[in-house]
Design an enzyme around this catalytic site. Sequence first.
Site, PDB file in Angstrom:
ATOM      1  N   ASP A 285     -21.888  44.425  47.125  1.00  0.00           N
ATOM      2  CA  ASP A 285     -22.798  44.938  46.116  1.00  0.00           C
ATOM      3  C   ASP A 285     -24.136  45.173  46.816  1.00  0.00           C
ATOM      4  OD1 ASP A 285     -24.009  45.442  43.547  1.00  0.00           O
ATOM      5  OD2 ASP A 285     -24.802  43.399  43.634  1.00  0.00           O
TER       6      ASP A 285
ATOM      7  N   ASP B  37     -27.885  45.694  45.166  1.00  0.00           N
ATOM      8  CA  ASP B  37     -29.074  44.988  44.667  1.00  0.00           C
ATOM      9  C   ASP B  37     -28.762  43.513  44.409  1.00  0.00           C
ATOM     10  OD1 ASP B  37     -30.377  47.429  44.748  1.00  0.00           O
ATOM     11  OD2 ASP B  37     -30.028  47.858  42.626  1.00  0.00           O
TER      12      ASP B  37
ATOM     13  N   TYR C 166     -35.221  49.294  39.003  1.00  0.00           N
ATOM     14  CA  TYR C 166     -34.427  49.966  40.023  1.00  0.00           C
ATOM     15  C   TYR C 166     -35.250  50.127  41.292  1.00  0.00           C
ATOM     16  CZ  TYR C 166     -31.668  51.159  35.940  1.00  0.00           C
ATOM     17  OH  TYR C 166     -30.918  51.077  34.799  1.00  0.00           O
TER      18      TYR C 166
ATOM     19  N   GLN D 173     -25.950  52.567  40.417  1.00  0.00           N
ATOM     20  CA  GLN D 173     -27.335  53.054  40.434  1.00  0.00           C
ATOM     21  C   GLN D 173     -27.571  53.944  39.228  1.00  0.00           C
ATOM     22  OE1 GLN D 173     -29.709  51.853  42.333  1.00  0.00           O
ATOM     23  NE2 GLN D 173     -28.265  50.511  43.413  1.00  0.00           N
TER      24      GLN D 173
ATOM     25  N   CYS E 126     -21.895  54.427  41.863  1.00  0.00           N
ATOM     26  CA  CYS E 126     -21.703  54.951  40.508  1.00  0.00           C
ATOM     27  C   CYS E 126     -23.087  55.213  39.942  1.00  0.00           C
ATOM     28  CB  CYS E 126     -20.957  53.961  39.628  1.00  0.00           C
ATOM     29  SG  CYS E 126     -20.998  54.421  37.871  1.00  0.00           S
TER      30      CYS E 126
ATOM     31  N   CYS F 187     -17.290  58.285  32.182  1.00  0.00           N
ATOM     32  CA  CYS F 187     -17.378  57.607  33.477  1.00  0.00           C
ATOM     33  C   CYS F 187     -16.155  56.721  33.687  1.00  0.00           C
ATOM     34  CB  CYS F 187     -18.635  56.747  33.541  1.00  0.00           C
ATOM     35  SG  CYS F 187     -18.672  55.660  34.983  1.00  0.00           S
TER      36      CYS F 187
ATOM     37  N   CYS G 124     -15.939  55.187  36.949  1.00  0.00           N
ATOM     38  CA  CYS G 124     -16.209  54.454  38.191  1.00  0.00           C
ATOM     39  C   CYS G 124     -17.093  53.229  38.004  1.00  0.00           C
ATOM     40  CB  CYS G 124     -16.819  55.387  39.237  1.00  0.00           C
ATOM     41  SG  CYS G 124     -18.288  56.285  38.715  1.00  0.00           S
ATOM     42  N   ARG G 125     -17.712  53.079  36.840  1.00  0.00           N
ATOM     43  CA  ARG G 125     -18.678  51.989  36.685  1.00  0.00           C
ATOM     44  C   ARG G 125     -17.987  50.626  36.735  1.00  0.00           C
ATOM     45  NH1 ARG G 125     -23.934  51.349  35.387  1.00  0.00           N
ATOM     46  NH2 ARG G 125     -24.489  49.516  34.188  1.00  0.00           N
TER      47      ARG G 125
ATOM     48  N   ASP H 118     -23.214  39.614  43.103  1.00  0.00           N
ATOM     49  CA  ASP H 118     -24.057  38.645  42.404  1.00  0.00           C
ATOM     50  C   ASP H 118     -23.937  38.753  40.885  1.00  0.00           C
ATOM     51  OD1 ASP H 118     -25.434  41.035  42.023  1.00  0.00           O
ATOM     52  OD2 ASP H 118     -27.412  40.115  42.251  1.00  0.00           O
TER      53      ASP H 118
HETATM   54 MG    MG Z   1     -26.215  43.123  42.143  1.00  0.00          MG
END
Ligand code: MG
Length: 182
Positions: free
Chosen positions: A9, A11, A22, A55, A92, A101, A103-104, A130
């Site tokens: 992952d 972020d 973001y 994103q 995504c 969608c 792919c999320r 996370d």
């Molecule tokens: Mg994360």
Amino acid sequence: MSRPAVFFDRDGVVNVSPGAGYVLRWADFEFAPGIVEALRVCREAGYALVLATSQQGVGKGLMSQTDLDDIHARMQERLAADGAAFDGLYACTCLASDPDCTCRKPSPEMLQRAAADLHLDLGRSWLVGDADRDILMARHAGVPHTVRIGDEPPCAAVATHHLPDTTGLATLLAAELPPLTQ
Ligand SMILES: [Mg+2]
């Protein structure tokens, strides 16, 4: 012959979490402590390195696809200097509310696309994330080994390994990644 990957992952794992917001520009991107060393451990063990990130800021119009591509190009440039660049980047950028969608996260689609593109063996792969949706994405894709950063059990999606933060990630992966025979 397919090889396993370690999926990351972004972020909160690769870079310090922007919280509820973001990362909209490179100036806001800060590598998480110890992450470059962790990536290098995986690379040196022969595992593919793959980023799988949501994103939604693109879908919301807060940033453009070009902005996101620029951040990732600079990230890759920095990582390449340390022998730790990703082999594949999957994002995504759909709105969470987009009914079309597929792919999320926790959809396994990004991991499945990476497996097809890079000839990966998902059944021997790992994921570091996370959030519940990261761990569930791995589970849905048949990725058996998961490292959860931050949240200790009990959390909704319990991983196979838990760490309070990224500082111990390289040590954990160095100890736990099975050596590849090929
Ligand atoms: Mg994360």
